[in-house]
Design a protein around this motif. Structure first.
Motif, PDB file in Angstrom:
ATOM      1  N   ALA A  20      -3.354   6.949   0.952  1.00 13.05           N
ATOM      2  CA  ALA A  20      -2.866   5.578   0.788  1.00 13.05           C
ATOM      3  C   ALA A  20      -3.730   4.790  -0.183  1.00 13.05           C
ATOM      4  O   ALA A  20      -4.960   4.847  -0.140  1.00 13.05           O
ATOM      5  CB  ALA A  20      -2.821   4.881   2.140  1.00 13.05           C
ATOM      6  N   THR A  35       0.867  -1.167   0.000  1.00 18.38           N
ATOM      7  CA  THR A  35       0.000   0.000   0.000  1.00 18.38           C
ATOM      8  C   THR A  35       0.906   1.220   0.000  1.00 18.38           C
ATOM      9  O   THR A  35       1.817   1.319   0.819  1.00 18.38           O
ATOM     10  CB  THR A  35      -0.889   0.017   1.253  1.00 18.38           C
ATOM     11  OG1 THR A  35      -1.724  -1.142   1.236  1.00 18.38           O
ATOM     12  CG2 THR A  35      -1.744   1.264   1.287  1.00 18.38           C
ATOM     13  N   SER A  41      -4.655   7.593   7.124  1.00 18.77           N
ATOM     14  CA  SER A  41      -3.211   7.372   7.024  1.00 18.77           C
ATOM     15  C   SER A  41      -2.490   8.481   7.776  1.00 18.77           C
ATOM     16  O   SER A  41      -2.991   9.603   7.900  1.00 18.77           O
ATOM     17  CB  SER A  41      -2.761   7.343   5.560  1.00 18.77           C
ATOM     18  OG  SER A  41      -3.076   8.559   4.924  1.00 18.77           O
ATOM     19  N   ASP A  97       1.463   5.553  -0.246  1.00 18.88           N
ATOM     20  CA  ASP A  97       0.865   6.878  -0.105  1.00 18.88           C
ATOM     21  C   ASP A  97       1.788   7.958  -0.657  1.00 18.88           C
ATOM     22  O   ASP A  97       1.552   9.140  -0.483  1.00 18.88           O
ATOM     23  CB  ASP A  97       0.527   7.178   1.356  1.00 18.88           C
ATOM     24  CG  ASP A  97       1.753   7.299   2.232  1.00 18.88           C
ATOM     25  OD1 ASP A  97       2.848   6.897   1.784  1.00 18.88           O
ATOM     26  OD2 ASP A  97       1.634   7.777   3.370  1.00 18.88           O
ATOM     27  N   GLN A 157       3.692   1.809   6.744  1.00 17.09           N
ATOM     28  CA  GLN A 157       2.541   2.703   6.712  1.00 17.09           C
ATOM     29  C   GLN A 157       1.765   2.637   8.025  1.00 17.09           C
ATOM     30  O   GLN A 157       1.388   1.561   8.486  1.00 17.09           O
ATOM     31  CB  GLN A 157       1.617   2.318   5.550  1.00 17.09           C
ATOM     32  CG  GLN A 157       0.355   3.138   5.463  1.00 17.09           C
ATOM     33  CD  GLN A 157       0.648   4.594   5.182  1.00 17.09           C
ATOM     34  OE1 GLN A 157       1.303   4.915   4.212  1.00 17.09           O
ATOM     35  NE2 GLN A 157       0.179   5.477   6.043  1.00 17.09           N
TER      36      GLN A 157
END
Length: 413
Positions: free
Chosen positions: A174, A118, A312, A120, A207
């Motif tokens: 994200a 994932t 996030s 971002d 993350q």
């Protein structure tokens, strides 16, 4: 003569001070909300964590975040994602893909995220350029249906160097889309050149998320489909939903996630709920209401204990002086992302920074727009003071000029 000159210099300084105060007050009036920052013990760079309650008041791209000092001056900052990673070995280059659509107007650059992480933020390498462009970022899992992630992201200009290329970080909500597309708003302009894009896998694996609450949850089961509505008490940025499923033991269901904006229902993601892995849904939403549609097929509906929402981890980095007062401002929907010189020195900032957070969100007492005014408006008084000061400055200047001319005439006799 000397005294007159001193008066002129003093009045000039006062006029400049009045102008500075007026412009600073005017700039602050555009932001609806503020939050105090704690005074730091030592001067240096700090990572300022942006809590969900503050991000809920900002634009979707966080472009209206400002830091202001006790004198009313804006303080430069960069987003945490702009910091370059030191370990080049962990950099994974995404393969570029030809996925230009007929509807695309401008330069496109599409890459495939095979890492499964994932992400971002995306690091892109460009050929040196000194033009200003903005890009839209979209995601897809099949190269056919594309979903907006973030719009109007400013591209930096190249720093003077001998390499001919430069690296820039793009920060965004994200996402775990397999494909990411950059669309440059350069219609009828000479295109810029993308060379590669990728992520630092070491960073992507770390993350972090911050919980959002409270959530009002309602549910309806009908026609082999479960409809779950999530209502939040503000327009939060939501990047992850965790669904607590208690039964059955084994399940594999398709789920669609929508955000409700006004009367519109906007699709955010199509995903799968599977008992063999974590029941997390990664999305990019800025809304106070979400809708989950779970396809049960011929199975009984899932027993869902609760749904948790997360943002996030968002933060900015700024250089703060010890024992000084600072505030965060936000809530200006017309604001554009600021362009500070600090972005050119991101590689000199250490990644291991002390972290601070802001206080409670309050209304900015200096905010006013149109006919709405919060507190007493002193703008007119400031303008009157500036006009009087300017007129007096002009009078003294003319008087000094006349005396200089008289002295010159005497010297010539």
């Amino acid at each position: 003569m000397m005294k007159l000159k001193q008066r002129v210099n003093k009045l000039t300084g006062l006029t400049a001070l009045f102008c500075g105060l007026m412009l600073s007050a005017s700039a602050q009036q555009n932001f609806k909300y503020q939050a105090a920052l704690p005074k730091v013990d030592s001067t240096g760079f700090y990572r300022i964590s942006l809590q969900p309650a503050l991000v809920a008041k900002t634009k979707a791209d966080l472009a209206d975040i400002r830091i202001i000092d006790a004198k009313g001056n804006f303080v430069p900052y960069i987003t945490a994602g702009s910091l370059p990673q030191k370990d080049q070995k962990s950099f994974a280059i995404f393969n570029s893909v030809d996925a230009r659509l007929v509807t695309d107007t401008g330069t496109t650059f599409t890459v495939e995220n095979k890492t499964g992480y994932t992400v971002d933020r995306l690091w892109i390498r460009l050929q040196n350029t000194a033009v200003q462009r903005k890009v839209n970022l979209a995601g897809s899992d099949d190269l056919k249906q594309w979903f907006a992630i973030q719009e109007d992201i400013p591209l930096q200009e190249a720093v003077q160097n001998s390499k001919g290329t430069y690296l820039q970080s793009l920060s965004f909500p994200a996402s775990n889309y397999r494909y990411l597309k950059l669309l440059v708003n350069d219609k009828n302009k000479t295109p810029i050149k993308f060379l590669q894009a990728g992520i630092y896998t070491e960073y992507a694996a770390m993350q972090n998320y911050v919980a959002i609450g409270p959530i009002e949850q309602s549910r309806t089961d009908s026609n082999k489909t479960s409809y779950i509505t999530l209502k939040l008490n503000d327009t939060y940025q939501v990047n992850k939903l965790h669904i607590n499923i208690t039964a059955p033991k084994y399940f594999k269901r398709e789920v669609s996630v929508y955000q409700i904006v006004g009367k519109e229902k906007q699709l955010l993601a199509d995903a799968e709920l599977n008992s063999a892995k974590a029941t997390d849904l990664l999305i990019a939403a800025k809304s106070n209401q979400l809708l989950l549609l779970i396809n049960n097929g011929d199975n009984l509906p899932l027993n869902i204990k609760s749904v948790e929402a997360y943002q996030s981890d968002e933060s900015v980095i700024s250089y703060l002086d010890a024992k000084q007062s600072y505030r965060l401002l936000t809530g200006d929907q017309t604001a554009q992302a600021p362009e500070y010189d600090l972005k050119f020195f991101a590689d000199s900032i250490h990644t291991n920074l002390s972290q601070i957070s802001h206080g409670a969100i309050e209304k900015n007492t200096g905010y006013q727009t149109g006919s709405k005014k919060v507190g007493r408006d002193y703008t007119m008084f400031i303008w009157i003071a500036i006009i009087i000061a300017a007129a007096l400055l002009l009078f003294l200047t003319l008087k000094m000029t006349k005396e200089v001319n008289k002295k010159a005439d005497k010297d010539n006799i």
